[in-house]
Enzyme design. Sequence first.
Site, PDB file in Angstrom:
ATOM      1  N   HIS A 122       0.823  -1.224   0.000  1.00  0.00           N
ATOM      2  CA  HIS A 122       0.000   0.000   0.000  1.00  0.00           C
ATOM      3  C   HIS A 122       0.856   1.273   0.000  1.00  0.00           C
ATOM      4  O   HIS A 122       0.339   2.366  -0.199  1.00  0.00           O
ATOM      5  CB  HIS A 122      -1.009  -0.005   1.165  1.00  0.00           C
ATOM      6  N   ASP A 162      -0.467  -7.341   1.411  1.00  0.00           N
ATOM      7  CA  ASP A 162       0.099  -5.988   1.551  1.00  0.00           C
ATOM      8  C   ASP A 162       1.620  -6.049   1.704  1.00  0.00           C
ATOM      9  O   ASP A 162       2.190  -5.633   2.710  1.00  0.00           O
ATOM     10  CB  ASP A 162      -0.550  -5.289   2.747  1.00  0.00           C
ATOM     11  N   SER A 205       4.411   2.551   7.835  1.00  0.00           N
ATOM     12  CA  SER A 205       3.922   1.501   6.957  1.00  0.00           C
ATOM     13  C   SER A 205       5.099   0.927   6.199  1.00  0.00           C
ATOM     14  O   SER A 205       5.977   1.665   5.766  1.00  0.00           O
ATOM     15  CB  SER A 205       2.970   2.094   5.927  1.00  0.00           C
TER      16      SER A 205
END
Length: 343
Positions: free
Chosen positions: A155, A198, A293
């Site tokens: 992502h 992801d 992230s």
Amino acid sequence: APQAPSVENPPEADCMLGIGKGYRGKKATTVAGVPCQEWAAQEPHRHGIFTPETNPRAGLEKNYCRNPDGDVNGPWCYTTNPRKLFDYCDIPQCESSFDCGKPKVEPKKCPARVVGGCVATPHSWPWQVSLRRRSREHFCGGTLISPEWVLTAAHCLDSILGPSFYTVILGAHYEMAREASVQEIPVSRLFLEPSRADIALLKLSSPAVITDEVIPACLPSPNYVVADKTVCYITGWGETQGTFGVGRLKEARLPVIENKVCNRYEYLNGRVKSTELCAGDLAGGTDSCQGDSGGPLVCFEKDKYILQGVTSWGLGCARPNKPGVYVRVSTYVPWIEETMRRY
């Protein structure tokens, strides 16, 4: 050009590290096979910039190939051909020998998801990557898993942009990334995990030079399940919600919470898949937040740190009863290894 860090070349080795600034071997012919001119000599070529007197620390003895000016093409010499001032030398890269998952600087391992964590000891998590777009700002983390490969979260990437929009920063402690240890390497290829997990692999346009500040993390065994309550560590420069230490790498220790517990109604209520793992303080207060992230969750096992998770999602940030969710790296090791082998 990627900034070459100052790396110590093995003494007298007839191979070079990086661009060979530290090369002190005895090669004395150019790629064309022409003998080199002595650095102290002024014939056949007169020169004043690179001599043993002007550069006493550059190893300009005899007529050996050297790289006193940090030329990106590597070591060179003035040639004994009167018609050619200088040329490059053909010197192979040294085989890089390193132990994955073993920092040269002992991590602090501070007690306390990174919101409430602490500032890391510089370079104690040497696989930590900062992912940058052309704008140069840090926007996601990543983990070096071999000299040419970085693992991050899917992502984080915009597949429309393509690899040329991304650069990785290695060897940094400050988010500004201006230290001498920093290596900045463009990304040459992006690989998204085919089942849409992801997780994504970035191939670097040139291999990272392994130094004390840049060392890959180890991959786990395929399908390994981290035991409940195992203490692991997350690191990143992310969103720290007004907490201390912005701009320097932070770390936090987190216990892994087994999926059965994490999926209880009062926690994440069935949202966590078997290909993911949970970690965090059920009381809240520490967690990795936006901006981390794609960064690592590593767990110490035997004598090294193993990359068990890629920071993926969480409900809010450091909220009680809402642990962070990480992609379970062990599930994807076969895909990771196959991709690294094929490309």
